[in-house]
Design a protein around this motif. Structure first.
Motif, PDB file in Angstrom:
ATOM      1  N   THR A   1     -24.283  14.626  17.382  1.00 49.81           N
ATOM      2  CA  THR A   1     -25.299  13.700  18.409  1.00 49.81           C
ATOM      3  C   THR A   1     -26.476  14.296  18.696  1.00 49.81           C
ATOM      4  O   THR A   1     -26.892  15.388  18.067  1.00 49.81           O
ATOM      5  CB  THR A   1     -24.400  14.274  19.764  1.00 49.81           C
ATOM      6  OG1 THR A   1     -24.501  15.674  20.069  1.00 49.81           O
ATOM      7  CG2 THR A   1     -22.894  13.727  19.724  1.00 49.81           C
TER       8      THR A   1
ATOM      9  N   ASN B   1     -15.678  18.477  29.432  1.00 54.36           N
ATOM     10  CA  ASN B   1     -17.182  18.549  29.130  1.00 54.36           C
ATOM     11  C   ASN B   1     -17.633  19.720  28.522  1.00 54.36           C
ATOM     12  O   ASN B   1     -17.151  21.010  29.019  1.00 54.36           O
ATOM     13  CB  ASN B   1     -17.933  18.204  30.404  1.00 54.36           C
ATOM     14  CG  ASN B   1     -17.726  16.639  30.840  1.00 54.36           C
ATOM     15  OD1 ASN B   1     -17.509  15.945  30.109  1.00 54.36           O
ATOM     16  ND2 ASN B   1     -17.745  16.634  32.194  1.00 54.36           N
TER      17      ASN B   1
ATOM     18  N   SER C   1     -21.131  21.752  26.859  1.00 54.49           N
ATOM     19  CA  SER C   1     -22.486  21.583  26.537  1.00 54.49           C
ATOM     20  C   SER C   1     -22.885  22.820  25.789  1.00 54.49           C
ATOM     21  O   SER C   1     -22.278  23.920  25.801  1.00 54.49           O
ATOM     22  CB  SER C   1     -23.163  21.362  27.962  1.00 54.49           C
ATOM     23  OG  SER C   1     -22.797  22.592  28.753  1.00 54.49           O
TER      24      SER C   1
ATOM     25  N   ASP D   1     -27.535  14.357  21.640  1.00 52.23           N
ATOM     26  CA  ASP D   1     -27.313  14.824  23.291  1.00 52.23           C
ATOM     27  C   ASP D   1     -26.691  16.239  23.024  1.00 52.23           C
ATOM     28  O   ASP D   1     -25.910  16.597  22.189  1.00 52.23           O
ATOM     29  CB  ASP D   1     -26.552  14.144  24.082  1.00 52.23           C
ATOM     30  CG  ASP D   1     -26.617  14.404  25.443  1.00 52.23           C
ATOM     31  OD1 ASP D   1     -27.378  15.129  25.597  1.00 52.23           O
ATOM     32  OD2 ASP D   1     -25.844  13.645  26.241  1.00 52.23           O
ATOM     33  N   SER D   2     -27.261  17.074  23.999  1.00 56.32           N
ATOM     34  CA  SER D   2     -26.758  18.633  24.022  1.00 56.32           C
ATOM     35  C   SER D   2     -25.355  18.683  24.722  1.00 56.32           C
ATOM     36  O   SER D   2     -24.932  19.693  24.998  1.00 56.32           O
ATOM     37  CB  SER D   2     -27.729  19.547  24.859  1.00 56.32           C
ATOM     38  OG  SER D   2     -27.751  19.032  26.159  1.00 56.32           O
ATOM     39  N   SER D   3     -24.834  17.738  25.177  1.00 55.87           N
ATOM     40  CA  SER D   3     -23.506  17.724  25.656  1.00 55.87           C
ATOM     41  C   SER D   3     -22.382  16.616  25.039  1.00 55.87           C
ATOM     42  O   SER D   3     -23.103  15.765  24.712  1.00 55.87           O
ATOM     43  CB  SER D   3     -23.395  17.560  27.322  1.00 55.87           C
ATOM     44  OG  SER D   3     -24.085  16.288  27.568  1.00 55.87           O
TER      45      SER D   3
ATOM     46  N   THR E   1     -37.106  16.744  19.206  1.00 59.13           N
ATOM     47  CA  THR E   1     -35.400  16.139  18.919  1.00 59.13           C
ATOM     48  C   THR E   1     -34.733  17.260  18.198  1.00 59.13           C
ATOM     49  O   THR E   1     -35.152  17.883  17.122  1.00 59.13           O
ATOM     50  CB  THR E   1     -35.837  14.811  18.192  1.00 59.13           C
ATOM     51  OG1 THR E   1     -36.897  14.061  18.600  1.00 59.13           O
ATOM     52  CG2 THR E   1     -34.541  14.273  17.705  1.00 59.13           C
TER      53      THR E   1
ATOM     54  N   THR F   1     -30.478  17.993  16.684  1.00 62.77           N
ATOM     55  CA  THR F   1     -29.446  17.446  16.063  1.00 62.77           C
ATOM     56  C   THR F   1     -28.324  18.559  16.307  1.00 62.77           C
ATOM     57  O   THR F   1     -28.240  19.471  15.827  1.00 62.77           O
ATOM     58  CB  THR F   1     -29.453  16.948  14.719  1.00 62.77           C
ATOM     59  OG1 THR F   1     -30.766  16.033  14.233  1.00 62.77           O
ATOM     60  CG2 THR F   1     -28.348  16.312  14.277  1.00 62.77           C
ATOM     61  N   TYR F   2     -27.366  17.854  17.112  1.00 57.50           N
ATOM     62  CA  TYR F   2     -25.991  18.711  17.436  1.00 57.50           C
ATOM     63  C   TYR F   2     -24.877  18.581  16.305  1.00 57.50           C
ATOM     64  O   TYR F   2     -24.565  17.352  16.380  1.00 57.50           O
ATOM     65  CB  TYR F   2     -25.716  18.646  18.694  1.00 57.50           C
ATOM     66  CG  TYR F   2     -26.737  19.147  19.690  1.00 57.50           C
ATOM     67  CD1 TYR F   2     -26.697  20.423  20.351  1.00 57.50           C
ATOM     68  CD2 TYR F   2     -27.919  18.244  20.261  1.00 57.50           C
ATOM     69  CE1 TYR F   2     -27.761  20.712  21.083  1.00 57.50           C
ATOM     70  CE2 TYR F   2     -28.888  18.674  21.032  1.00 57.50           C
ATOM     71  CZ  TYR F   2     -28.795  20.067  21.522  1.00 57.50           C
ATOM     72  OH  TYR F   2     -29.848  20.353  22.541  1.00 57.50           O
TER      73      TYR F   2
END
Length: 787
Positions: free
Chosen positions: A525, A497, A499, A527-529, A509, A511-512
């Motif tokens: 993603t 995992n 993060s 999501d931050s992980s 919002t 964007t990763y």
């Protein structure tokens, strides 16, 4: 788009559309140059000597409305002519006989005359087609007879009646100039070889007289007919040889004009269109010199024209904007056009002219007849329901910053604005309404107090209907920092995992973009992980980029991937805590110092040791013992080697041999944490559940006994650490420090406090205070009896 002509405020435009390569569509505008209709499709184009685009469309000089165009039809290029500015086109009828008088068998539409319509880019050449304002109806062009335009078997053709009929005058390519106001023609062979002669015709090319203009053959580079009233002089320039200097030869034709023309030398000529006397709504009669009259036109020649209007017929009207021709003369609305829709500036109570689908051709002078039938009719403007509602930001962007003005503009294609009510909902619980809406030049401003994605909705309504428009606006605040959290070492083929922590935390919002190793395409993603499995051993680089509006920041970390490894927790003499600034760079430097000290004392290879210093106090670290990078294929034999390295390192640590000088006078000793479970970690499924339970039970019992033993002794400054392996990934580090009065348990790790509370450690502390800490926060739980 190429603008071909703007005569009489009417625009001829050639437009290359998405499905065209070497052809253009020809459009013609109304009198205002605003609304265009299609005049011809697939007009051929070519490139000039300088690479410029040449549209093969030619306007015949001296007579309005006559155009020649080369059109591509089924991969063949054919020449067409129009007498009413593009409303009707037809092929050119080939001559009845050739240059030698033999019949020419050429049947329309399978065979016709085709002309090269490129104008000369050289001002000293006549070009492949030419006509003159002072010689109406006379057209000279290079071309061929056959099913399509060709560049072989070409000759020179002439028309004396504006393109209705044609004659061949040469069977090779010649340059032809107009002399004496177009009353005579001069021709010179177009060839790279030197020439001595030129030809003159007084009967529009029926017969030619040959003249020598130089005693020595001349390589002709060009010729110029001098402008002016007496246009009887021609200047020819070239070279006698390829290396000689320029030669200019002035040819004076005055001697071949025997006299001045009188009124008896002129005749009238009626312009026809395949026998029809009305062209562009007029009957036109031109005056020109009789063929064969070898006289000079002189100063008084005017080429006067007599005309009278014709009664309007179908061919005097073209399809209006929004209409397409079906059949010979019927104009029907195009699929995209609504003929019942009035103009945008038409308001209730006003009138407008509604098209019947036809408009009179620009410059057409016909009267009466069908004119009234095809003219636009005056109608009252109907009320219009809102249609084509749009809501946009002033800068066109869909991103706004929190706490700053976001400006919206409401647009509407149709609708009676004076009777339309507008509501704009900003999506954050605030809305504004306008009665009898009128456009606001500066737009509608709004400030968002929080970040996120907001649905901005515009609603327009009047008594005839309504319309809605939606815009999704991203409200962000600038990102300041991103920290990538990854383990130092992980197992190959085992999911890990990862993060990213972003500051400030309330950004809306984000964007990763995740890059792993040498990959050129990121995983994206919201999501931050993210979870990822490494398939190859070695050091892998992980990069995360975080995008919020126009801001883009990134962080990069390295992670070591191995088939198996061992790890051990380390502690330090207390003086290190006093000098610990708790910043990443300092922890990295301390890890490198410890690593060098271990290598120096034990001679263990540097690439098999990795030291990671944890954030927070008290200062602690983890020692990773890695297999040799070339020995993982022979794992069974090397696990023993790894155990020997571990034993060597532990011996050095237990004997206090590993130490370093932080600064003068500050000597730091590195210890092995006494009760740390450091098993061999790998990705195999060989450990059974019973074996793991037994192992954990032994650890818990040993931990309890050791804690009781230490509490009874009450030896100050003895740090006791415990490690619990959970799911082979999460590690929890605990420390118990004994003071004279109250024992204190400190749990320090990256794991969240809620996760720690779910783990049960068989250690009882009566009347104690448990402190749960990670790298970001510390919480005290009074009277904690069990952790």
């Amino acid at each position: 788009m190429h603008i071909i002509s703007t005569d009489e405020n009417q625009v001829f435009a050639a437009v290359q559309e998405w499905n065209q390569n070497d052809t253009y569509n020809l459009y013609i505008s109304d009198m205002r140059g605003i609304y265009f209709t299609l005049a011809m499709e697939n007009v051929k184009s070519s490139r000039g000597l300088m690479g410029n685009i040449i549209i093969e469309l030619y306007e015949v000089a001296g007579i309005k409305g006559i155009f020649l165009a080369n059109k591509k039809v089924d991969d063949q290029v054919k020449t067409y002519i129009t007498y009413n500015k593009g409303r009707d086109w037809r092929l050119l009828q080939a001559p009845d006989v050739d240059l030698r008088g033999s019949p020419v068998h050429c049947l329309l539409p399978f065979c016709s005359l085709h002309l090269h319509l490129q104008l000369s880019e050289n001002p000293y050449s006549s070009g492949r087609i030419s006509s003159k304002e002072t010689a109406p109806g006379l057209v000279v062009a290079t071309g061929n007879i056959g099913p399509e335009l060709s560049y072989t078997d070409i000759g020179v053709f002439i028309s004396s009646d504006g393109g209705n009929t044609w004659r061949q005058i040469f069977d090779e390519e010649y340059n032809v100039w107009f002399l004496d106001w177009g009353g005579a023609l001069v021709a010179m062979k177009h060839t790279p070889l030197p020439v001595r002669h030129l030809w003159v015709s007084f009967d529009e090319g029926h017969s030619w007289d040959k003249y020598g203009f130089t005693s020595v053959p001349l390589f002709v580079d060009g010729a110029l007919v001098e402008a002016g009233v007496e246009t009887h002089i021609m200047t020819v320039f070239g070279h006698f040889s390829l290396r000689s200097e320029w030669q200019l030869v002035k040819v004076d034709y005055k001697s071949i004009f025997s006299r001045r023309c009188t009124k008896d030398d002129y005749q009238t000529w009626h312009l026809l269109n395949q026998g029809e006397p009305c062209v562009m709504g007029e009957r036109k009669i031109f005056k020109k010199r009789k063929p064969g009259a070898q006289c000079a036109l002189g100063r008084e020649h005017s080429g006067s024209v007599v005309s009278e209007p014709c009664v309007c017929a179908d061919w005097d009207f073209e399809c209006d904007y929004g209409y397409e021709r079906h059949g010979e003369s019927q104009c029907v609305p195009a699929f995209w056009y609504n003929p019942a829709s009035p103009s945008k500036d038409c308001s209730l109570g006003q009138s407008y002219f509604n098209s019947t689908g036809y408009r009179r051709i620009v410059s057409n002078n016909c009267t009466d007849g069908l004119r009234e039938k095809y003219s636009a009719k005056a109608q009252m403007c109907p009320g219009k329901a809102p249609r084509g509602l749009h809501v946009v930001t002033t800068d066109g962007r869909l991103v706004a910053e929190q706490g700053h003005n976001a400006t919206f503009i409401i647009l509407m294609e149709e609708g009676d604005l004076q009777r339309t009510n507008i509501q704009l909902d900003f999506g954050d619980g605030i809305a504004v309404s306008y009665a009898n809406f009128s456009p606001i030049e500066d737009g509608i401003k709004h400030v968002y107090k929080s970040a996120g994605i907001f649905q901005v909705t515009a609603y327009a309504e009047n008594n005839l209907g309504s319309d809605t428009a939606v815009l999704f606006l991203h409200v962000v605040c600038p990102v300041e920092h991103v920290h990538l959290r990854v383990p130092f070492v992980t197992i190959r083929n085992k999911e890990v995992n990862i993060s990213a922590v972003v500051w400030p935390s309330q950004l809306g919002t984000l964007t990763y973009f995740w890059w792993f190793g040498n990959s050129t395409k990121p995983l994206i993603t919201l999501d931050s992980s993210i979870s990822f499995t490494f398939l190859e051993e070695g050091t892998n680089t992980i990069t995360v980029q975080v995008a919020a509006g126009n801001a883009l920041i990134q962080d990069t970390k390295d992670i070591a991937v191995h088939e198996y490894f061992q790890s051990q927790l380390l502690s330090f003499s207390p003086n290190l805590d006093y000098h610990n600034p708790d910043i990443p760079e300092w922890r990295q430097d301390i890890g490198n110092v410890i690593k060098r000290a271990l290598v120096k004392v034990t001679s263990v290879p540097e690439d098999q040791i990795l030291v990671a210093v944890f954030p927070g106090l008290p200062t602690s670290a983890e020692l990773f013992i890695l297999p040799h990078k070339n020995l993982t294929e022979r794992r069974k034999g090397n696990e023993g080697d790894l155990e020997q390295i571990v034993e060597t390192l532990f011996n050095a640590l237990n004997q206090n041999l590993v130490q370093f000088e932080l600064k003068p006078g500050v000597q730091v000793i590195v210890y092995v944490t006494q009760l740390t479970l450091a098993p061999l970690v790998d990705s195999s499924a060989g450990h059974s559940s019973s074996a793991m339970l037994m192992l954990l039970s032994v650890v818990f019992i040993g931990l309890a006994v050791f804690l009781i033993y230490k509490f009874k002794r009450k030896i100050p400054w003895i740090n006791i650490y415990a490690q619990v392996q959970h799911d082979k990934e999460q590690e929890m580090i605990g420390s118990v420090s004994q003071s004279e009065n109250t024992p204190k348990i400190t749990l320090s790790d990256f794991t969240e406090p809620e996760e720690l509370m779910d783990k049960e450690l068989d250690t009882r502390v009566t009347g104690g205070i448990a402190t749960i800490a990670n790298s970001e926060s510390t919480k005290e739980i009074p009277n904690c009896t069990s952790v």
